[in-house]
Motif scaffolding. Structure first.
Motif, PDB file in Angstrom:
ATOM      1  N   TYR A   1       0.847  -1.329   0.162  1.00 54.08           N
ATOM      2  CA  TYR A   1      -0.449  -0.226   0.173  1.00 54.08           C
ATOM      3  C   TYR A   1       0.204   1.210   0.141  1.00 54.08           C
TER       4      TYR A   1
ATOM      5  N   TRP B   1      -0.659   5.289  -0.554  1.00 53.36           N
ATOM      6  CA  TRP B   1      -0.824   6.623   0.547  1.00 53.36           C
ATOM      7  C   TRP B   1       0.064   7.568  -0.287  1.00 53.36           C
TER       8      TRP B   1
ATOM      9  N   GLU C   1      -2.312   8.820  -2.644  1.00 55.27           N
ATOM     10  CA  GLU C   1      -3.320   9.617  -2.066  1.00 55.27           C
ATOM     11  C   GLU C   1      -2.945  10.473  -1.488  1.00 55.27           C
TER      12      GLU C   1
ATOM     13  N   VAL D   1      -7.269   3.788   3.406  1.00 56.84           N
ATOM     14  CA  VAL D   1      -6.512   4.098   1.737  1.00 56.84           C
ATOM     15  C   VAL D   1      -7.439   3.573   1.161  1.00 56.84           C
TER      16      VAL D   1
ATOM     17  N   GLN E   1      -3.420  10.979   3.903  1.00 54.81           N
ATOM     18  CA  GLN E   1      -2.978   9.554   2.943  1.00 54.81           C
ATOM     19  C   GLN E   1      -3.944   8.503   2.281  1.00 54.81           C
TER      20      GLN E   1
ATOM     21  N   ASN F   1      -8.388   7.377   0.778  1.00 49.71           N
ATOM     22  CA  ASN F   1      -8.961   7.540  -0.053  1.00 49.71           C
ATOM     23  C   ASN F   1      -8.862   8.844  -0.300  1.00 49.71           C
TER      24      ASN F   1
END
Length: 630
Positions: free
Chosen positions: A240, A244, A247, A327, A349, A351
């Motif tokens: 992720y 991150w 985002e 996220v 970070q 979504n």
């Protein structure tokens, strides 16, 4: 004088007479001493003469070789004295491991939580048996049980080794390689130590001479489970981190487009001193709390945690704040089809669909250096937390609430479920969790079950209390069948106050200059060293193709690698993108330097370095191209 001391004094007197008895050929008296050794040895599980078979065998030796018989009796008497000396030293201690030497033997006294004691004698053949059972490819060992330290000292010359002992070590043997109780029960400390094993072929083994008491079995199981959890956590991070970062930049671009909605989180510091808040999480007990929340929503400030915002609005309960850190697109699902015009608190970070789908004030905060660079107007930096509930509690502390009630923060399973029925209905997750690992105390006095992940969240409160002075005294837990959070009192839901309060309105002023988010500048800084990374990748590629690398060539590349790690902002801004791979490389370099100095190992490390650098270059390129996407 204690009974142990009295026995010890008697043994001293007998020992002083043995040489005289031998000179006078008093073999029968020596046989009586032999029987005494057996009696006293049985009481402390001695490694000396314990059984009738031992007595019969020694009687045969006496008839054939009296001198040898006398030496055996004397040596076992001295062993018995040594063991009673150790016992008398620590007789009031419950849980401990006490290493000591007897002649050329390394021994240890073990006392478990019940105060039961026994001695172990670490022999070379025990170690050989242990090593023979290890897979040939083993690179690292976690040994449960320190014993006398003999096994650890030998194993650490062959493998990357950590000892974890469930009992207290009284002697000064704690080190980077030895973790003893209570540290061995501290999940934060254990996680830090276990990160050094990531990427290495690791075996978790039990000390073969320890009794398998409940504490020992629990420690063994805990370490095996937690090693797996650390790996899962790092795998999640590997999966992720790029998302991150993307985002973070998507949200930063959005903030520049809507400075009129932006609130500086600094201005909310202690804004609600003397007030009371309720943190609404999605655990099973939320269902029981909904009638109370509906009745008393004007008596408390309500902070909805993630997916509970939709549940509350569906029951005509309006939260004063909504907080989210997730996220994933799945988390954004909770915010579909609802109107959020109240303030949204979120990690940068989160979504991007979540803040873009709201209409109210935006309160972003930084929980990593990159995000802080994008929010230069704010001095408040929040520590990243593994769960949105912990982030919410930290935020409520920042706001200055004098009482923070935890609602739906069960952190325990109820009939195999960890979400309330309302949350499951509002989401795409059925809330089931079938792997039950830990047993925990509940607020109602019963025992319950939780998962490794939820147990991690539970442990997170301890870390939070260490960071935020006085937080525990402000919290109240309203989850009757939820897990006990150490230091936090439980109260029934019907003790909530029903006195209405006049809620403070959130005041903020827009300032386009102050709230300028320097997205392009931060992006340029992030990719500023791309040329250097590409040059290092080419060098690594040439060395890997040679299929053989000597020490000098390897060390030259390591120096260049280290200089890359020391670049400005590399460790804080760039390293997180490849943190797991960089951690693996660091562990493998240490393994090479200490145990596996071979050309094939060096090639393996350099090949992994090149893959890591190439992946980093691709990630930075993807992040840099976001400005076109946005």
């Amino acid at each position: 004088m204690s009974q142990l001391k009295q026995i010890l004094n008697e043994l001293y007197e007998v020992s002083n007479q043995v040489s005289i008895l031998i000179e006078n050929n008093e073999w029968n008296i020596l046989s009586d001493i032999l029987s005494m050794i057996k009696v006293f040895g049985e009481k402390i599980n001695s490694n000396g003469i314990r059984t009738n078979e031992d007595i019969i065998r020694l009687s045969e030796i006496k008839s054939q070789n009296p001198a040898l018989f006398a030496n055996i009796v004397y040596d076992n008497l001295q062993l018995l004295i040594s063991e009673y000396e150790v016992l008398s030293t620590v007789e009031n201690k419950k849980s401990l491991v006490y290493p000591f030497n007897f002649n050329s033997y390394q021994m240890a006294l073990l006392k478990d939580e019940d105060g039961k004691s026994y001695f172990i004698n670490e022999m070379e053949e025990n170690l050989a048996d242990l090593i023979n059972q290890l897979p040939e490819e083993t690179e690292a060992i976690i040994l449960i049980g320190y014993g006398s330290g003999g096994f650890y000292s030998k194993l650490s010359t062959m493998y990357h080794t950590l000892v974890v002992d469930p009992f207290v070590l009284l002697t000064d043997v704690e080190s980077e390689g030895v973790l003893t109780s209570p540290q061995s029960l501290d999940k934060q400390e254990l996680q830090k130590r276990l990160q050094r094993f990531i990427g290495l072929k690791t075996e978790v083994i039990a000390h073969p001479l320890y009794k398998h008491s409940q504490d020992f079995i629990e420690q063994l199981k805990s370490v095996r489970n937690f090693l797996q959890e650390v790996q899962i956590d790092l795998n999640t991070r590997m999966k992720y981190t790029e998302k991150w970062y993307k985002e973070i930049f998507r949200n930063a671009f959005f903030l520049n487009e809507h400075p009129d909605r932006l609130v500086n989180i600094d201005e909310l510091k202690d804004y609600y001193q003397g007030k009371k808040a309720l943190m609404i999480a999605g655990g099973p007990s939320l269902e029981e709390a909904i009638p109370y929340l509906k009745a008393f929503q004007e008596s408390y400030y309500i902070i909805a945690i993630g997916q509970t915002a939709k549940v509350l609005l569906n029951h005509q309960i309006r939260p004063d704040y909504v907080i989210s850190i997730d996220v994933s697109d799945e988390n954004a699902h909770f915010f579909k089809d609802i109107k959020l015009d109240m303030p949204l608190v979120y990690s940068l970070q989160v979504n991007h669909k979540i803040p873009q789908g709201t209409e109210g004030p935006l309160i972003p905060y930084a929980d990593m250096p990159l995000a802080h660079d994008l929010l230069p107007y704010s001095n408040s930096v929040f520590t990243p937390y593994p769960t949105v509930a912990l982030a919410a509690v930290s935020f409520a502390y920042h706001l200055g609430f004098e009482e923070i009630g935890l609602v739906g923060q069960d952190l325990a399973l109820r009939e195999g479920v960890y979400y309330s029925a309302s949350v499951k209905e509002a989401s795409s997750n059925d809330g089931m969790f079938h792997k039950k690992v830990y047993e925990i105390p509940l607020n109602n006095g019963n025992r319950g079950e939780t998962t490794p992940i939820l147990f991690n969240f539970l442990s997170g409160y301890k870390i939070l209390f260490d960071r935020l002075p006085g937080l525990a005294s402000r919290l109240v837990n309203y989850a009757e069948k939820g897990a006990v959070i150490e230091g936090v009192p439980y109260k029934p839901l019907d003790t909530m106050q029903d006195e209405k309060v006049t809620k403070l309105k959130l005041k903020f002023e827009s300032n386009d200059v102050m709230f300028n988010v320097p997205v392009m500048q931060v992006q340029r800084d992030l990719v500023g060293h791309m040329d250097r990374f590409e040059r290092l990748s080419k060098k690594l590629g040439r060395s890997v193709k040679q299929r053989a690398v000597n020490i000098d060539e390897f060390e030259a590349l390591l120096r260049e690698w280290d200089s890359m790690l020391d670049l400005p902002a590399f460790r804080t801004h760039i390293m997180p993108l490849q943190f797991v791979n960089l951690l693996i490389i660091q562990n493998k370099i240490k393994l090479h330097n200490q145990y596996r100095k071979s050309s094939s190992m060096r090639i393996q490390i350099l090949h992994f370095m090149k893959e890591t650098i190439d992946s980093l270059i691709k990630q930075l390129s993807n992040i840099h191209e976001l400005k076109i996407e946005v």
